[in-house]
Enzyme design. Structure first.
Site, PDB file in Angstrom:
ATOM      1  N   HIS A 298       1.281  -3.225   2.622  1.00 34.43           N
ATOM      2  CA  HIS A 298       0.940  -4.161   1.543  1.00 34.43           C
ATOM      3  C   HIS A 298      -0.069  -5.196   2.024  1.00 34.43           C
ATOM      4  O   HIS A 298      -1.124  -5.406   1.395  1.00 34.43           O
ATOM      5  CB  HIS A 298       2.231  -4.842   1.078  1.00 34.43           C
ATOM      6  N   GLU A 299       0.247  -5.852   3.135  1.00 34.15           N
ATOM      7  CA  GLU A 299      -0.622  -6.932   3.612  1.00 34.15           C
ATOM      8  C   GLU A 299      -1.955  -6.410   4.115  1.00 34.15           C
ATOM      9  O   GLU A 299      -2.997  -7.031   3.873  1.00 34.15           O
ATOM     10  CB  GLU A 299       0.094  -7.741   4.695  1.00 34.15           C
ATOM     11  N   HIS A 302      -4.643  -6.019   1.508  1.00 30.43           N
ATOM     12  CA  HIS A 302      -5.254  -7.218   0.926  1.00 30.43           C
ATOM     13  C   HIS A 302      -6.611  -7.564   1.535  1.00 30.43           C
ATOM     14  O   HIS A 302      -7.452  -8.177   0.870  1.00 30.43           O
ATOM     15  CB  HIS A 302      -4.335  -8.428   1.115  1.00 30.43           C
ATOM     16  N   ASP A 311      -2.443  -9.226  -6.151  1.00 31.64           N
ATOM     17  CA  ASP A 311      -1.017  -9.223  -6.473  1.00 31.64           C
ATOM     18  C   ASP A 311      -0.861  -9.430  -7.974  1.00 31.64           C
ATOM     19  O   ASP A 311      -0.510 -10.513  -8.440  1.00 31.64           O
ATOM     20  CB  ASP A 311      -0.283 -10.329  -5.704  1.00 31.64           C
TER      21      ASP A 311
END
Length: 348
Positions: A298-299, A302, A311
């Protein structure tokens, strides 16, 4: 006799009308919150903070809830503003978090007529390094904006203000990203070991996701998290996982264990590859849904040099709904990438 029947019909009609009006009143939606944006000055020298004032007001008589994440209640934790310089969008340089799905404690309650007022230094969260005329408005959207149960319409709820126009001289940009080998900051030996295992798991997740996409499979695993298949969307997701897989296996990552917030983790999108781990990360399973390994996917997604995800929604329910209602946003949402990679439901 006829007169009595007419009177009875009139009474019944009146009672029906009263019941209908009562039901309509009960079903009527509550008034939405109002957002007003202002500034004490409209021109800022390079040495002055570009401060705007946000007022979120409940104009009705009944209490309403607003998700704190999309307000400046404690801090600016999302890109709350749309900022343009001479018509060109300005980059958000604040943190991007991974969070659990919201609960009641994540909301601020505004009673009838009450306002939440906060001042925000835009230069701390947006790139104001170039002199110019900036147009600023407050604009947020979330499926859970007014309720942890989500929008009844299954569409994103929103809050937005009118625009204000400011002139600002360029000021120093955000410090450049740290470089070097994989390092740890504020982490103990146990945390360092967990992070090494999590990164190995994240690398395996990213590699497996990429293999799926390279094979061209268009099954329920893809459609659950990214929606209806189109050539452009499928290609975009494949390109994202190409970058995530490469970065996860070879980038110089700095892990920081000093975050005390109740979230999983956060990053600054323009500062690869620094990942800040928060409280929920340490209690998450190593693999599976909302895992340590998945959090790192997820991170990593980004970072603007990787996939530049946003998000738009948090949590599996929100991510699935986004895939159904707005595939264009699903393919740029970090949680959708995480859940696709984790494949916790073992979708084919």
């Amino acid at each position: 006799m006829g007169d009595k029947k007419q009177v009875l019909r009139a009474v019944l009609f009146s009672l029906t009308l009263i019941v209908t009006l009562v039901r309509s009143a009960a079903a009527a939606p509550s008034e939405a919150a109002r957002v007003d944006l202002s500034a004490d000055q409209l021109s800022f020298a390079a040495g002055e903070s570009v401060v705007v004032r946000v007022a979120i007001t409940n104009p009705g008589s009944h209490p309403i809830k607003v998700l704190k994440w999309y307000t400046p209640f404690d801090d600016v934790e999302e890109p709350l503003f749309t900022v343009r310089r001479n018509g060109v969008p300005v980059e958000f340089v604040g943190p991007h978090y991974k969070r659990p799905a919201p609960t009641g404690s994540d909301y601020v309650v505004l009673t009838g007529g009450e306002s939440l007022v906060r001042e925000v230094d835009l230069g701390a969260y947006y790139n104001l390094s170039t002199t110019g005329t900036y147009t600023v408005s407050y604009q947020v959207q979330s499926w859970n904006l007014f309720s942890e149960r989500g929008s009844a319409a299954k569409l994103a709820a929103s809050l937005q203000s009118g625009e204000i126009v400011l002139f600002a001289e360029g000021r120093p940009s955000v410090p450049p990203a740290l470089t070097g080998g994989a390092t740890f900051n504020k982490c103990n030996a146990s945390q360092e070991g967990e992070l090494l295992s999590a990164r190995a798991g994240a690398s395996s997740y990213a590699d497996a996701a990429l293999a799926y996409l390279k094979s061209g499979v268009q099954g329920p695993r893809y459609t659950t998290w990214f929606g209806a298949v189109s050539t452009a969307n499928y290609s975009a997701v494949r390109n994202n996982f190409t970058q995530i897989s490469t970065a996860m296996s070879s980038a110089a990552v700095q892990f920081d264990c000093g975050c005390k917030k109740p979230y999983f983790a956060y990053v600054y999108a323009n500062q690869p590859y620094n990942i800040f781990l928060c409280k929920a990360f340490w209690t998450a399973p190593m693999t599976g849904a909302d895992s340590k390994a998945g959090t790192l996917v997820h991170e990593m997604s980004h970072f603007t040099v990787v996939a530049g995800t946003e998000d738009w929604v948090y949590g599996q329910a929100g991510a699935k709904n986004l895939a159904t209602t707005d595939p264009a946003k699903a393919i740029s949402n970090a949680d959708n990438h995480e859940y696709f990679a984790e494949n916790a439901a073992a979708l084919p």
